[in-house]
Design an enzyme around this catalytic site. Structure first.
Site, PDB file in Angstrom:
ATOM      1  N   THR B  52       0.849  -1.185   0.000  1.00 30.41           N
ATOM      2  CA  THR B  52       0.000   0.000   0.000  1.00 30.41           C
ATOM      3  C   THR B  52       0.889   1.241   0.000  1.00 30.41           C
ATOM      4  O   THR B  52       1.926   1.285   0.680  1.00 30.41           O
ATOM      5  CB  THR B  52      -1.015  -0.004   1.158  1.00 30.41           C
ATOM      6  OG1 THR B  52      -1.808   1.173   1.068  1.00 30.41           O
ATOM      7  CG2 THR B  52      -0.346  -0.062   2.530  1.00 30.41           C
ATOM      8  N   GLU B  53       0.494   2.242  -0.798  1.00 32.39           N
ATOM      9  CA  GLU B  53       1.339   3.407  -1.066  1.00 32.39           C
ATOM     10  C   GLU B  53       1.793   4.123   0.198  1.00 32.39           C
ATOM     11  O   GLU B  53       2.856   4.737   0.213  1.00 32.39           O
ATOM     12  CB  GLU B  53       0.576   4.452  -1.915  1.00 32.39           C
ATOM     13  CG  GLU B  53       0.192   4.018  -3.287  1.00 32.39           C
ATOM     14  CD  GLU B  53      -1.221   3.474  -3.326  1.00 32.39           C
ATOM     15  OE1 GLU B  53      -1.483   2.452  -2.645  1.00 32.39           O
ATOM     16  OE2 GLU B  53      -2.053   4.045  -4.033  1.00 32.39           O
ATOM     17  N   ASN B  54       0.945   4.093   1.233  1.00 35.04           N
ATOM     18  CA  ASN B  54       1.286   4.866   2.424  1.00 35.04           C
ATOM     19  C   ASN B  54       2.336   4.191   3.293  1.00 35.04           C
ATOM     20  O   ASN B  54       2.688   4.739   4.332  1.00 35.04           O
ATOM     21  CB  ASN B  54       0.026   5.193   3.231  1.00 35.04           C
ATOM     22  CG  ASN B  54      -0.767   3.971   3.601  1.00 35.04           C
ATOM     23  OD1 ASN B  54      -0.997   3.097   2.764  1.00 35.04           O
ATOM     24  ND2 ASN B  54      -1.186   3.870   4.841  1.00 35.04           N
TER      25      ASN B  54
END
Lengths: 235, 228
Positions: B52-54
């Site tokens: 996930t990008e975060n």
């Protein structure tokens, strides 16, 4: 050397009108709520704020916008569960918006902290966000030139901090903060636990203290997501 | 004309079909919303690692209500859990994984996909607050970018089109599309039909597709289990 500060107010005392601020956090994870609220108490004006989002509910960055402190947001995703503060200000023309692809935002901040004035990325090529930015071909693919992003002050939330400013983070609350720490002239972190020198193992330091100017302990910090679920507002 | 609403696959079934193609050991980014469902249908015996990008690799299902930790969220800001072997990292590393070609697969939703692989999935072009998130990075980064989508928009307009009319997210980046009616690859000649649901004829499928649908070799039957 002792970078410990006595209060959030002492940490935000360096923020002046018209400054560019980087504020850590992705959604509520890593949002330095107590530092932001101390800044709201100071009523600094005309600020440019760099964050992934543009506030949620009526606390944190959303509250800064509602107080008329923010002139411009630089972010990737100015929407949230409750984006009313930003949306209203944007529609009223009270706040400018620069939308940046999320990875480009991260890399512009990293470049700002690393002394790299510009770089090329494939993100955004051929889209309206690339606008008239310079493009160049490398190995048969097209890339967009993006410039570094720097700030006057960075406000971050970390998990532990020592008197030299060494920081560790908590889970996905890390997000942009280690990058922002490098890209601001002055970086202040609220830490959930202030620890003694040596208590953070050197192998575990995520942000080395050279990037940090001040650390203030805020034990049991507010979590923006929980504040919003409680319908909180600031002030 | 066939009523496609009566025969089309559900979102869960499209997600199931896409999951069958993910190889063991793959590092995968699932876009916000509908693509997140793909994680539920990981085939037995295969291990995929979700990014996930975060800043998390190796997250798992949502926690039980009341057990959320809001420092442990995905890019859609939903609470997640960790699987053994998970890792946290900052945003520059996260997008190095994406842009640097280290992810095997990105599975995204879309408004439109064009026959040359262009994708438009970030803006409807209407008035409103523009917001892009990681979409423009994701479409260029992974070794393969595939799309899961209804075959047509709610208005009935085709989502597979000759050229996107909505603001582009990226050029020539989609390699495969799983729709509620078929599976197509994006090849040099355009959309090439690989599978279709048995309930629709090729002629009817072409009737709801906004670009030429090439047939090159066998067209398989797209059969998915009944899922809620």
């Amino acid at each position: 050397m002792d970078k410990r500060l006595s209060s959030p107010a002492a940490a935000v005392a360096h923020v002046g009108d018209g400054m560019t601020l980087m504020i850590g956090g992705f959604g509520g994870a890593g949002a330095p709520v107590e530092l932001i609220h101390a800044l709201i108490d100071r009523r600094a004006k005309g600020l440019t704020v760099v964050n992934n989002n543009a506030g949620n509910g009526h606390v944190g960055i959303a509250a800064m916008i509602e107080q008329g402190m923010v002139e411009k947001m630089i972010c990737s995703y100015p929407r949230s569960a409750d984006p009313v503060a930003f949306t209203r200000a944007y529609r009223d023309g009270a706040v400018d918006l620069e939308v940046v692809p999320q990875g480009t935002l991260a890399e512009r901040i990293r470049a700002g902290g690393a002394g790299i004035p510009a770089f090329f990325t494939p993100a955004g090529f051929g889209t309206e966000l690339a606008g008239d930015k310079p493009v160049e071909e490398f190995d048969g693919r097209m890339y967009v030139r993006e410039n570094w992003l720097k700030a006057d002050v960075a406000l971050l939330k970390a998990e532990t901090g020592d008197p030299h400013g060494n920081l560790t983070y908590r889970m996905a609350a890390r997000n942009f903060s280690p990058l922002m720490a490098t890209a601001a002239k002055k970086t202040f972190a609220q830490v959930s636990r202030a620890v003694a020198l040596g208590d953070i193992h050197p192998e575990h330091v995520v942000t080395p203290g050279i990037f940090v100017n001040g650390v203030v302990e805020v034990s049991r910090p507010a979590q923006e997501e929980i504040l919003n679920r409680q319908g909180a507002a600031y002030p | 004309m066939i009523d496609i609403a009566a025969v089309r696959l559900s979102s869960a079934q499209i997600a199931w079909r896409a999951a069958q193609d993910i190889p063991d050991g793959a590092y995968v980014n699932l876009g916000i919303g509908f693509p997140e469902m793909v994680a539920r249908f990981q085939p037995e015996g295969r291990h995929i690692t979700c990014h996930t990008e975060n800043g998390i690799l190796g997250f798992g299902e949502a926690p039980s209500p009341g057990d959320e930790d809001w420092d442990l969220i995905n890019a859609g800001k939903k609470a997640v859990t960790l699987r053994p072997g998970a890792a946290f990292f900052h945003h520059a590393d996260s997008f190095a994984m994406i842009r640097g070609g280290h992810l095997d697969l990105a599975i995204l939703g879309t408004y439109q996909v064009a026959e040359n692989g262009d994708i438009a999935n970030w803006s409807t072009g209407k008035d409103g607050v523009p917001a892009v998130g990681g979409a423009m990075d994701l479409v260029h980064g992974a070794k393969a970018t595939v799309v899961v989508t209804d075959h047509v928009a709610r208005s009935g307009a085709p989502k597979l089109v000759r050229r996107c009319s909505l603001p582009l997210t990226g050029l020539a980046c989609v390699t495969r599309v799983y729709t509620s009616l078929c599976v197509v690859d994006v090849a040099s000649e355009g959309f090439v039909l690989r599978e279709k649901i048995p309930a629709i004829s090729l002629a009817d499928l072409r009737g709801v597709t906004g670009a030429e649908l090439h047939v090159d070799g066998d067209v398989g039957e797209m059969i998915c289990p009944e899922l809620e």
